[in-house]
Design a protein around this motif. Structure first.
Motif, PDB file in Angstrom:
ATOM      1  N   GLU A   1      67.148  -5.518  11.507  1.00  0.00           N
ATOM      2  CA  GLU A   1      67.960  -5.960  12.510  1.00  0.00           C
ATOM      3  C   GLU A   1      69.191  -7.016  11.972  1.00  0.00           C
ATOM      4  O   GLU A   1      70.295  -6.702  12.207  1.00  0.00           O
ATOM      5  CB  GLU A   1      67.296  -6.932  13.525  1.00  0.00           C
ATOM      6  N   CYS A   2      68.837  -7.871  11.354  1.00  0.00           N
ATOM      7  CA  CYS A   2      70.054  -8.900  11.053  1.00  0.00           C
ATOM      8  C   CYS A   2      70.117  -8.653   9.340  1.00  0.00           C
ATOM      9  O   CYS A   2      70.708  -9.695   8.906  1.00  0.00           O
ATOM     10  CB  CYS A   2      69.654 -10.304  11.320  1.00  0.00           C
TER      11      CYS A   2
ATOM     12  N   CYS B   1      60.653 -11.192  11.077  1.00  0.00           N
ATOM     13  CA  CYS B   1      61.783 -11.757  10.381  1.00  0.00           C
ATOM     14  C   CYS B   1      61.940 -13.273  10.754  1.00  0.00           C
ATOM     15  O   CYS B   1      61.618 -13.711  11.845  1.00  0.00           O
ATOM     16  CB  CYS B   1      62.954 -11.134  10.860  1.00  0.00           C
TER      17      CYS B   1
ATOM     18  N   CYS C   1      65.172  -7.602   6.932  1.00  0.00           N
ATOM     19  CA  CYS C   1      65.181  -7.295   8.346  1.00  0.00           C
ATOM     20  C   CYS C   1      65.998  -6.154   8.640  1.00  0.00           C
ATOM     21  O   CYS C   1      67.126  -6.331   8.212  1.00  0.00           O
ATOM     22  CB  CYS C   1      65.470  -8.701   9.200  1.00  0.00           C
TER      23      CYS C   1
ATOM     24  N   CYS D   1      65.501 -13.935  12.878  1.00  0.00           N
ATOM     25  CA  CYS D   1      65.778 -13.380  14.453  1.00  0.00           C
ATOM     26  C   CYS D   1      64.525 -13.228  15.094  1.00  0.00           C
ATOM     27  O   CYS D   1      64.441 -12.879  16.372  1.00  0.00           O
ATOM     28  CB  CYS D   1      66.662 -12.183  14.428  1.00  0.00           C
TER      29      CYS D   1
END
Ligand SMILES: [Zn+2]
Length: 69
Positions: free
Chosen positions: A31-32, A8, A29, A11
Motif C-alpha cells: 500500500e505505502c 504494515c 507494504c 499504515c
C-alpha cells in the motif's frame, strides 16, 4: 509453500506474502511501499502437524567468536 501474514507498521495494512526462504527479509507494504512490516503469527497452523523447516538450534556452538582451544 509457506505463506505468512504481514502487517504494515506505518499504515496498518495487512497482507499475505509467499516466503520462499525462512530467513527472508520482510517484504515492503503493497500500500505505502514501506519496509516497516511485521510478520504475524500464523493462526491456522498452530498445533497442526506442520513440519518446522528450522529445527531447534542447539544453544552451544554456532558461528560466533569461539577462539577457545
Ligand atoms: Zn503500509
Amino acid at each position: 509453500m509457506p505463506i505468512y501474514e504481514y502487517k504494515c507498521n506505518v499504515c496498518g495494512h495487512e497482507f499475505e506474502e509467499l516466503v520462499l526462504s525462512s530467513c527472508a527479509e520482510s517484504p515492503v507494504c503493497p500500500e505505502c511501499k514501506s519496509p516497516e512490516t511485521e510478520k504475524q503469527l500464523s493462526s491456522f497452523s498452530s498445533g497442526a502437524s506442520f513440519e518446522d523447516p528450522m529445527p531447534s538450534i542447539p544453544p552451544s556452538g554456532g558461528c560466533g567468536s569461539s577462539g577457545f582451544s
